[in-house]
Design a protein around this motif. Structure first.
Motif, PDB file in Angstrom:
ATOM      1  N   ILE A 270       2.525   9.246  12.135  1.00  0.00           N
ATOM      2  CA  ILE A 270       3.622   9.073  10.905  1.00  0.00           C
ATOM      3  C   ILE A 270       4.706   8.137  11.780  1.00  0.00           C
ATOM      4  N   LYS A 271       5.019   8.627  12.953  1.00  0.00           N
ATOM      5  CA  LYS A 271       6.066   7.790  13.456  1.00  0.00           C
ATOM      6  C   LYS A 271       5.647   6.233  13.692  1.00  0.00           C
ATOM      7  N   LEU A 272       4.346   6.073  14.034  1.00  0.00           N
ATOM      8  CA  LEU A 272       3.802   4.735  14.451  1.00  0.00           C
ATOM      9  C   LEU A 272       3.740   3.922  12.999  1.00  0.00           C
ATOM     10  N   SER A 273       3.449   4.616  11.952  1.00  0.00           N
ATOM     11  CA  SER A 273       3.336   3.854  10.883  1.00  0.00           C
ATOM     12  C   SER A 273       4.701   3.544  10.326  1.00  0.00           C
ATOM     13  N   ILE A 274       5.641   4.421  10.435  1.00  0.00           N
ATOM     14  CA  ILE A 274       7.242   3.970   9.785  1.00  0.00           C
ATOM     15  C   ILE A 274       7.531   2.963  10.804  1.00  0.00           C
ATOM     16  N   GLU A 275       7.437   2.903  12.095  1.00  0.00           N
ATOM     17  CA  GLU A 275       7.986   1.870  13.163  1.00  0.00           C
ATOM     18  C   GLU A 275       7.344   0.473  12.577  1.00  0.00           C
ATOM     19  N   THR A 276       5.955   0.516  12.232  1.00  0.00           N
ATOM     20  CA  THR A 276       5.386  -0.619  11.967  1.00  0.00           C
ATOM     21  C   THR A 276       5.756  -1.009  10.753  1.00  0.00           C
ATOM     22  N   ILE A 277       6.132  -0.264   9.889  1.00  0.00           N
ATOM     23  CA  ILE A 277       6.575  -0.788   8.506  1.00  0.00           C
ATOM     24  C   ILE A 277       8.086  -1.384   8.751  1.00  0.00           C
ATOM     25  N   ILE A 278       8.797  -0.912   9.560  1.00  0.00           N
ATOM     26  CA  ILE A 278      10.208  -1.202   9.545  1.00  0.00           C
ATOM     27  C   ILE A 278      10.273  -2.540  10.578  1.00  0.00           C
ATOM     28  N   LYS A 279       9.233  -2.669  11.577  1.00  0.00           N
ATOM     29  CA  LYS A 279       9.875  -3.828  12.598  1.00  0.00           C
ATOM     30  C   LYS A 279       8.779  -5.006  12.107  1.00  0.00           C
ATOM     31  N   ARG A 280       7.920  -4.862  11.334  1.00  0.00           N
ATOM     32  CA  ARG A 280       6.840  -6.025  10.869  1.00  0.00           C
ATOM     33  C   ARG A 280       7.142  -6.166   9.466  1.00  0.00           C
ATOM     34  N   ASP A 281       6.713  -7.580   9.343  1.00  0.00           N
ATOM     35  CA  ASP A 281       6.952  -8.219   7.868  1.00  0.00           C
ATOM     36  C   ASP A 281       5.621  -8.060   7.157  1.00  0.00           C
ATOM     37  N   LEU A 282       5.312  -6.623   6.503  1.00  0.00           N
ATOM     38  CA  LEU A 282       4.021  -6.487   5.782  1.00  0.00           C
ATOM     39  C   LEU A 282       3.981  -6.758   4.504  1.00  0.00           C
ATOM     40  N   ASP A 283       2.892  -6.994   4.037  1.00  0.00           N
ATOM     41  CA  ASP A 283       2.839  -7.306   2.474  1.00  0.00           C
ATOM     42  C   ASP A 283       2.631  -5.824   1.762  1.00  0.00           C
ATOM     43  N   LYS A 284       2.874  -5.905   0.583  1.00  0.00           N
ATOM     44  CA  LYS A 284       2.898  -4.298  -0.115  1.00  0.00           C
ATOM     45  C   LYS A 284       1.728  -3.591   0.227  1.00  0.00           C
ATOM     46  N   GLU A 285       0.482  -4.646   0.305  1.00  0.00           N
ATOM     47  CA  GLU A 285      -0.791  -3.566   0.142  1.00  0.00           C
ATOM     48  C   GLU A 285      -0.751  -2.983   1.745  1.00  0.00           C
ATOM     49  N   GLN A 286      -0.231  -3.685   2.939  1.00  0.00           N
ATOM     50  CA  GLN A 286      -0.284  -3.178   4.115  1.00  0.00           C
ATOM     51  C   GLN A 286       0.701  -1.866   4.034  1.00  0.00           C
ATOM     52  N   GLN A 287       1.711  -2.138   3.545  1.00  0.00           N
ATOM     53  CA  GLN A 287       2.838  -1.117   3.517  1.00  0.00           C
ATOM     54  C   GLN A 287       2.159   0.147   2.891  1.00  0.00           C
ATOM     55  N   ALA A 288       1.423   0.101   1.595  1.00  0.00           N
ATOM     56  CA  ALA A 288       0.952   0.979   0.919  1.00  0.00           C
ATOM     57  C   ALA A 288      -0.090   1.824   1.638  1.00  0.00           C
ATOM     58  N   LYS A 289      -1.062   1.149   2.519  1.00  0.00           N
ATOM     59  CA  LYS A 289      -2.141   1.633   3.244  1.00  0.00           C
ATOM     60  C   LYS A 289      -1.435   2.592   4.213  1.00  0.00           C
ATOM     61  N   LEU A 290      -0.557   1.936   5.096  1.00  0.00           N
ATOM     62  CA  LEU A 290       0.352   2.914   6.067  1.00  0.00           C
ATOM     63  C   LEU A 290       1.008   4.202   5.479  1.00  0.00           C
ATOM     64  N   LEU A 291       1.595   4.020   4.427  1.00  0.00           N
ATOM     65  CA  LEU A 291       2.002   5.048   3.696  1.00  0.00           C
ATOM     66  C   LEU A 291       1.190   5.987   3.517  1.00  0.00           C
ATOM     67  N   ARG A 292       0.044   5.626   2.558  1.00  0.00           N
ATOM     68  CA  ARG A 292      -1.036   6.574   2.301  1.00  0.00           C
ATOM     69  C   ARG A 292      -1.706   7.396   3.536  1.00  0.00           C
ATOM     70  N   ASN A 293      -1.570   6.715   4.780  1.00  0.00           N
ATOM     71  CA  ASN A 293      -2.124   7.301   5.836  1.00  0.00           C
ATOM     72  C   ASN A 293      -1.152   8.636   6.361  1.00  0.00           C
ATOM     73  N   SER A 294       0.076   7.996   6.247  1.00  0.00           N
ATOM     74  CA  SER A 294       1.081   8.888   6.677  1.00  0.00           C
ATOM     75  C   SER A 294       1.298  10.295   5.543  1.00  0.00           C
ATOM     76  N   LEU A 295       0.918  10.030   4.364  1.00  0.00           N
ATOM     77  CA  LEU A 295       0.963  11.120   3.387  1.00  0.00           C
ATOM     78  C   LEU A 295      -0.226  12.043   3.859  1.00  0.00           C
TER      79      LEU A 295
END
Length: 288
Positions: free
Chosen positions: A87-112
């Motif tokens: 979860i920490k890695l996914s959130i840090e990736t979303i914050i630090k990188r410029d990801l599109d919505k689909e990539q962000q949604a995938k990371l959030l689903r994994n975190s969920l």
């Protein structure tokens, strides 16, 4: 444990030597009382042996329980750290990188999913504690068991094997039972999670729910290493896990099947464990 056992056997040896010494002295002073001394000595030895056996067994069981509790704490720590790190890695990736919505949604689903793993772990620990302390009342209501099993298998479904789903389901619709919905959801979750965990990567897990002679029957089959015959009943003990702790690769706390057994006993339901073909295990739950 070794220190306790050594002290125990030293005291036991001392008591036996004292008994033989006093017996010898008594016989030397009063030879006519030899039969009485030997008879009482035999009774004393028998009682001492019985007491020694139970004390030794008690020390071993306490040490085993302590070892299981230590393994449980290490397992819980590992079970908590893995999803938290993801979860920490996914959130840090979303914050630090410029990801599109689909990539962000995938990371959030994994975190969920990782959060749901944490939630299952916490619920297991709380339920096990309440069951053991006899503070859980198992409130029962009539509900759609088919719907419950469907929702749980959908949530635990593994989609990481190409287009193949890891969990194959055959769920008869409209099966209702009278029971504790929360506790029985823990039963289904633990059985399916165990099957997925002990199966190989992308190995198929089968979940079937049907009526057999008017009784609901839930079957969970895996293609893992299977369970030795001499451990089939031990796996339902608290903290017990198959295999040696130092070579075990699968994660777990040893609480899941303990909860399964306790919940099913409070629902007048039976569970059996059979070998799968060509390999694996089959857990079959029958509601009476």
């Amino acid at each position: 444990m070794k220190k306790s056992i050594l002290i125990f056997y030293f005291l036991l040896l001392y008591a036996m030597l004292e008994m033989f010494w006093w017996g010898t002295v008594m016989i030397q002073l009063q030879p006519q009382r030899m039969a009485m001394v030997m008879g009482e000595g035999a009774v004393f030895l028998f009682l001492l042996g019985v007491g020694a056996y139970f004390i030794h067994d008690s020390i071993k069981r306490e040490d085993k329980l302590k070892e299981q509790q230590q393994n449980f704490l290490m397992s819980v720590t590992h079970e908590l750290k893995s999803p938290l790190a993801a979860i920490k890695l996914s959130i840090e990736t979303i914050i630090k990188r410029d990801l599109d919505k689909e990539q962000q949604a995938k990371l959030l689903r994994n975190s969920l999913k990782d959060i749901e793993r944490l939630d299952d772990l916490v619920e297991n620990m709380l339920l096990a504690t309440k069951i053991e302390s006899k503070t859980y009342s198992f409130p029962k209501e009539e509900f759609d068991f088919s719907d419950l099993v469907t929702k749980i298998t959908d949530r635990l479904q593994v989609h990481s094997c190409g287009y193949e789903q890891n969990i194959k389901t055959n769920i008869e619709e409209g099966i209702t039972i009278l029971g504790d919905k929360f506790a029985l959801s823990s039963v289904v979750t633990n059985l399916v999670e165990n099957a997925v965990k002990y199966s190989g990567p992308c190995a198929e897990v089968a979940v079937e729910l049907c009526q057999n002679g008017g009784k609901p029957v839930l079957t969970v089959s895996d293609k893992g290493p299977g369970i030795p015959d001499d451990e089939k009943m031990l796996i339902f003990d608290k903290f017990y896990r198959v295999g040696a702790e130092n070579v075990r690769k699968s994660k777990g706390t040893g609480l899941g099947l303990f909860i399964v057994k306790e919940v099913l006993q409070n629902h007048d339901a039976d569970i059996s464990v059979k070998d799968n073909t060509p390999q694996g295990a089959i857990f079959e739950v029958t509601f009476n």
